[in-house]
Design a protein around this motif. Sequence first.
Motif, PDB file in Angstrom:
ATOM      1  N   GLN A  41      10.985   6.473   3.879  1.00 37.42           N
ATOM      2  CA  GLN A  41      11.343   7.594   4.746  1.00 37.42           C
ATOM      3  C   GLN A  41      12.071   7.151   6.008  1.00 37.42           C
ATOM      4  OE1 GLN A  41       7.994  10.103   5.556  1.00 37.42           O
ATOM      5  NE2 GLN A  41       9.205  11.702   6.514  1.00 37.42           N
ATOM      6  N   TYR A  42      11.741   5.959   6.520  1.00 37.52           N
ATOM      7  CA  TYR A  42      12.221   5.599   7.851  1.00 37.52           C
ATOM      8  C   TYR A  42      13.246   4.479   7.908  1.00 37.52           C
ATOM      9  CZ  TYR A  42       8.790   8.712   9.880  1.00 37.52           C
ATOM     10  OH  TYR A  42       8.084   9.828  10.229  1.00 37.52           O
ATOM     11  N   MET A  95      14.694  11.197   9.749  1.00 35.58           N
ATOM     12  CA  MET A  95      13.634  10.728   8.874  1.00 35.58           C
ATOM     13  C   MET A  95      13.214  11.791   7.859  1.00 35.58           C
ATOM     14  SD  MET A  95      12.908  11.538  12.112  1.00 35.58           S
ATOM     15  CE  MET A  95      12.861   9.931  12.871  1.00 35.58           C
ATOM     16  N   VAL A  96      13.521  13.055   8.131  1.00 34.59           N
ATOM     17  CA  VAL A  96      13.190  14.117   7.188  1.00 34.59           C
ATOM     18  C   VAL A  96      14.232  14.200   6.084  1.00 34.59           C
ATOM     19  CG1 VAL A  96      12.851  16.599   6.916  1.00 34.59           C
ATOM     20  CG2 VAL A  96      11.982  15.424   8.955  1.00 34.59           C
ATOM     21  N   TYR A  97      15.495  14.039   6.471  1.00 37.94           N
ATOM     22  CA  TYR A  97      16.580  14.257   5.529  1.00 37.94           C
ATOM     23  C   TYR A  97      17.218  12.985   4.999  1.00 37.94           C
ATOM     24  CZ  TYR A  97      16.247  18.967   7.384  1.00 37.94           C
ATOM     25  OH  TYR A  97      15.781  20.190   7.760  1.00 37.94           O
ATOM     26  N   GLY A  98      16.830  11.845   5.565  1.00 39.62           N
ATOM     27  CA  GLY A  98      17.561  10.615   5.297  1.00 39.62           C
ATOM     28  C   GLY A  98      17.602  10.175   3.854  1.00 39.62           C
ATOM     29  N   ARG A 144      13.067   8.961  20.412  1.00 39.66           N
ATOM     30  CA  ARG A 144      13.341   9.681  19.169  1.00 39.66           C
ATOM     31  C   ARG A 144      14.031   8.812  18.124  1.00 39.66           C
ATOM     32  NH1 ARG A 144      16.105  13.140  21.471  1.00 39.66           N
ATOM     33  NH2 ARG A 144      18.206  12.436  20.961  1.00 39.66           N
ATOM     34  N   GLU A 145      15.047   8.060  18.553  1.00 39.78           N
ATOM     35  CA  GLU A 145      15.903   7.363  17.590  1.00 39.78           C
ATOM     36  C   GLU A 145      15.469   5.927  17.314  1.00 39.78           C
ATOM     37  OE1 GLU A 145      19.997   7.755  18.715  1.00 39.78           O
ATOM     38  OE2 GLU A 145      19.782   9.876  19.209  1.00 39.78           O
ATOM     39  N   TYR A 146      14.719   5.333  18.238  1.00 34.92           N
ATOM     40  CA  TYR A 146      14.339   3.929  18.079  1.00 34.92           C
ATOM     41  C   TYR A 146      12.824   3.748  17.939  1.00 34.92           C
ATOM     42  CZ  TYR A 146      19.073   2.853  19.853  1.00 34.92           C
ATOM     43  OH  TYR A 146      20.430   2.770  20.035  1.00 34.92           O
ATOM     44  N   LEU A 147      12.089   4.140  18.974  1.00 31.86           N
ATOM     45  CA  LEU A 147      10.678   3.766  19.048  1.00 31.86           C
ATOM     46  C   LEU A 147       9.807   4.476  18.025  1.00 31.86           C
ATOM     47  CD1 LEU A 147      10.210   3.578  22.930  1.00 31.86           C
ATOM     48  CD2 LEU A 147      10.835   1.755  21.323  1.00 31.86           C
ATOM     49  N   THR A 148      10.065   5.762  17.780  1.00 32.28           N
ATOM     50  CA  THR A 148       9.205   6.496  16.844  1.00 32.28           C
ATOM     51  C   THR A 148       9.242   5.907  15.435  1.00 32.28           C
ATOM     52  OG1 THR A 148       9.232   8.558  18.098  1.00 32.28           O
ATOM     53  CG2 THR A 148       8.805   8.729  15.738  1.00 32.28           C
ATOM     54  N   PRO A 149      10.424   5.702  14.831  1.00 37.16           N
ATOM     55  CA  PRO A 149      10.406   5.096  13.492  1.00 37.16           C
ATOM     56  C   PRO A 149       9.839   3.679  13.493  1.00 37.16           C
ATOM     57  CG  PRO A 149      12.669   5.353  14.293  1.00 37.16           C
ATOM     58  CD  PRO A 149      11.797   6.115  15.221  1.00 37.16           C
ATOM     59  N   PRO A 187       0.834  -1.204   0.000  1.00 39.82           N
ATOM     60  CA  PRO A 187       0.000   0.000   0.000  1.00 39.82           C
ATOM     61  C   PRO A 187       0.870   1.257   0.000  1.00 39.82           C
ATOM     62  CG  PRO A 187      -0.801  -1.588   1.610  1.00 39.82           C
ATOM     63  CD  PRO A 187       0.515  -2.107   1.118  1.00 39.82           C
ATOM     64  N   PRO A 188       0.397   2.335  -0.610  1.00 39.44           N
ATOM     65  CA  PRO A 188       1.201   3.566  -0.691  1.00 39.44           C
ATOM     66  C   PRO A 188       1.712   4.048   0.663  1.00 39.44           C
ATOM     67  CG  PRO A 188      -0.710   3.729  -2.117  1.00 39.44           C
ATOM     68  CD  PRO A 188      -0.877   2.458  -1.339  1.00 39.44           C
ATOM     69  N   LYS A 189       0.898   3.911   1.709  1.00 41.01           N
ATOM     70  CA  LYS A 189       1.319   4.351   3.045  1.00 41.01           C
ATOM     71  C   LYS A 189       2.536   3.566   3.518  1.00 41.01           C
ATOM     72  CE  LYS A 189      -0.448   4.873   7.779  1.00 41.01           C
ATOM     73  NZ  LYS A 189      -1.615   4.624   8.670  1.00 41.01           N
ATOM     74  N   ALA A 190       2.542   2.269   3.264  1.00 43.99           N
ATOM     75  CA  ALA A 190       3.670   1.432   3.674  1.00 43.99           C
ATOM     76  C   ALA A 190       4.914   1.764   2.855  1.00 43.99           C
ATOM     77  CB  ALA A 190       3.313  -0.043   3.518  1.00 43.99           C
ATOM     78  N   GLN A 191       4.737   1.967   1.551  1.00 42.73           N
ATOM     79  CA  GLN A 191       5.872   2.334   0.700  1.00 42.73           C
ATOM     80  C   GLN A 191       6.511   3.631   1.178  1.00 42.73           C
ATOM     81  OE1 GLN A 191       5.374   2.164  -3.617  1.00 42.73           O
ATOM     82  NE2 GLN A 191       3.508   0.953  -3.367  1.00 42.73           N
ATOM     83  N   SER A 192       5.673   4.622   1.443  1.00 40.87           N
ATOM     84  CA  SER A 192       6.174   5.930   1.863  1.00 40.87           C
ATOM     85  C   SER A 192       6.905   5.843   3.198  1.00 40.87           C
ATOM     86  CB  SER A 192       5.005   6.914   1.967  1.00 40.87           C
ATOM     87  OG  SER A 192       5.445   8.168   2.443  1.00 40.87           O
ATOM     88  N   ALA A 193       6.318   5.120   4.151  1.00 43.01           N
ATOM     89  CA  ALA A 193       6.939   4.991   5.472  1.00 43.01           C
ATOM     90  C   ALA A 193       8.276   4.270   5.368  1.00 43.01           C
ATOM     91  CB  ALA A 193       6.001   4.248   6.418  1.00 43.01           C
ATOM     92  N   TYR A 194       8.319   3.221   4.564  1.00 45.82           N
ATOM     93  CA  TYR A 194       9.565   2.471   4.420  1.00 45.82           C
ATOM     94  C   TYR A 194      10.663   3.354   3.835  1.00 45.82           C
ATOM     95  CZ  TYR A 194      12.968  -0.956   2.825  1.00 45.82           C
ATOM     96  OH  TYR A 194      14.135  -1.652   2.611  1.00 45.82           O
TER      97      TYR A 194
END
Length: 231
Positions: free
Chosen positions: A30-31, A209-212, A79-84, A21-28
């Motif tokens: 980005q994160y 996650m913004v710049y990665g 910030r670095e582990y749980l959120t993504p 799904p597009p949501k999964a593609q985008s999250a992957y």
Amino acid sequence: AGSSPPPPAFAIEPLALDELPPKAQSAYKQYWPALQLAADSYVFDLYDLLDNPGRWDSIGALTESTDIGSAASVSALEREYLTPMRILTLSFPPDAGGDEMQLALDRFQASALRLSLLARRGQTTGNVAQPSAAEVAAVKKTWDEGRQSINAFFDALNTGTSTQRLVGIPAKVEGYPRSKKLYTQLRKDAALCRNRGGEALAGFWGNLMVYGTVPGVNPCGNVNLANYFDQ
């Protein structure tokens, strides 16, 4: 004839990334860099401290809240582990790895919180008494439980996307193929960038996650997120 073995608790249906799904593609897209960087941090920032109770305060600091510019106060763990991990878990369908990611996330969070607690209890900063052998063993065991949970999360994500992009952490970190030298330089460059008021005033590290995945991002140093993951 013997009966068939029971099916696994979760059965991941491997899909090509562009079939998700597009949501999964985008999250992957980005994160995933944030996740690999989290694994690098778990190895290069924490593993070498396990045998050094005099520096266990650095492990305990994992759950301490810190201010990043104008952003809300959050811990490095959050910030670095749980959120993504949470965002990816919620973005993937249950049968495409979402269920296994949730299980791995829950186990990792429990291990990380316990690791921080044990380290704070046993740290020798300002103390004369050394932690007992049992206390040292408990810290090492808890760190390893977290390692296994990170690997389980990576396995679920790699399987769900039909990729092998994320690199897990071997037992005792033996043969971990990532570069500590590059990681250390990236940390230094990120700090340099913050001091210069660079691209991420709210925290270069926290905003990975913004710049990665932006080509050509320059964090004011020689090692940047456009080339760090090419190793």
